[in-house]
Design an enzyme around this catalytic site. Structure first.
Site, mmCIF file in Angstrom:
data_model
loop_
_atom_site.group_PDB
_atom_site.id
_atom_site.type_symbol
_atom_site.label_atom_id
_atom_site.label_comp_id
_atom_site.label_asym_id
_atom_site.label_seq_id
_atom_site.Cartn_x
_atom_site.Cartn_y
_atom_site.Cartn_z
ATOM 1 N N SER A 113 49.678 45.117 46.499
ATOM 2 C CA SER A 113 49.626 43.987 47.416
ATOM 3 C C SER A 113 49.550 44.491 48.863
ATOM 4 O O SER A 113 48.633 45.224 49.215
ATOM 5 C CB SER A 113 50.835 43.083 47.174
ATOM 6 O OG SER A 113 50.752 41.888 47.892
ATOM 7 N N HIS A 138 45.362 41.963 45.373
ATOM 8 C CA HIS A 138 45.245 40.571 44.937
ATOM 9 C C HIS A 138 45.231 39.670 46.162
ATOM 10 O O HIS A 138 45.371 40.126 47.294
ATOM 11 C CB HIS A 138 46.370 40.181 43.964
ATOM 12 C CG HIS A 138 47.752 40.226 44.547
ATOM 13 N ND1 HIS A 138 48.879 39.942 43.813
ATOM 14 C CD2 HIS A 138 48.208 40.510 45.803
ATOM 15 C CE1 HIS A 138 49.950 40.060 44.568
ATOM 16 N NE2 HIS A 138 49.566 40.392 45.786
#
Length: 214
Positions: A113, A138
């Site tokens: 992330s 993501h």
């Protein structure tokens, strides 16, 4: 060297008593450092654990401190993080781009992330990954409650943030914005070599490269 705790990014479950102490002999006698403060003298910063405001402030402070000490010498940022707050991560990102020294990034363990976002933001040619480290990219996530109009406002803000993150990721990886948007639609895990192929890092280091003798 200024005395502040570079362990701020570490998990609170780690007890300070477990942090090794390094003792050095100087002309003025012995001086002791916790291991992270000693590594800070070598221009090494650790970004470990959740990316949140307190940890981000400490990383930013260390970046600015090392720039003030020597604006022409590289800084080495070691990342082992599952990700966290976008705004906290962006404060680190903006500081990395703002300061004069190159910031070399290294993934140890995982960079997921916001961790992978910061990994990719290192100086070109100086972004590395150890062979068994993992990365994950993501789209940002969030939640809101309250009036429908407020929920709509928050949803629009998340979409704006997603678009901006995709633009920055595309710049650092060499991918198109459309590719990044597609690849971050769901959790996208990568091995070290896959991270290199994607452009998150420039090389996978299997062992330390010996310095050339002077």
């Amino acid at each position: 060297m200024s005395q502040f705790n570079p362990m701020g990014g570490q998990s609170t479950t780690i007890q300070s008593s477990l942090v090794p102490i390094v003792v050095e002999q100087t002309a003025r006698g012995e001086r002791s450092y916790d291991i992270y403060s000693r590594l800070l003298k070598e221009r090494v910063i650790f970004l470990v654990g959740q990316v949140e405001d307190h940890m981000a402030n400490l990383v930013v402070a260390q970046l600015l401190f090392l720039e003030a000490e020597n604006p022409d010498k590289d800084i080495h940022l070691y990342i082992n993080s599952p990700g966290g707050s976008v705004t906290a991560g962006m404060s680190i990102y903006d500081t990395m781009q703002f300061i004069k020294p190159d910031v070399s990034t290294m993934c140890i363990g995982q960079a997921c992330s916001m961790g992978s976002f910061l990994l990719s933001a290192g100086a070109t040619g100086k972004r590395f990954c150890l062979p068994n480290a993992r990365t994950m990219i993501h789209q940002p996530s969030g939640g809101a409650q309250g009036q429908a109009s407020d929920i709509h406002i928050h949803a629009q803000e998340i979409l704006k943030i997603r678009a901006r993150l995709n633009e920055i990721m595309a710049k650092h990886t060499g991918k198109s914005v459309e590719e990044v948007a597609r690849d971050t639609e769901r959790d996208n895990f990568m091995s070290a070599e896959e991270s290199k192929a994607y452009g998150l890092v420039d090389d996978v280091l299997y062992q330390r490269v010996p310095e050339e003798s002077k």
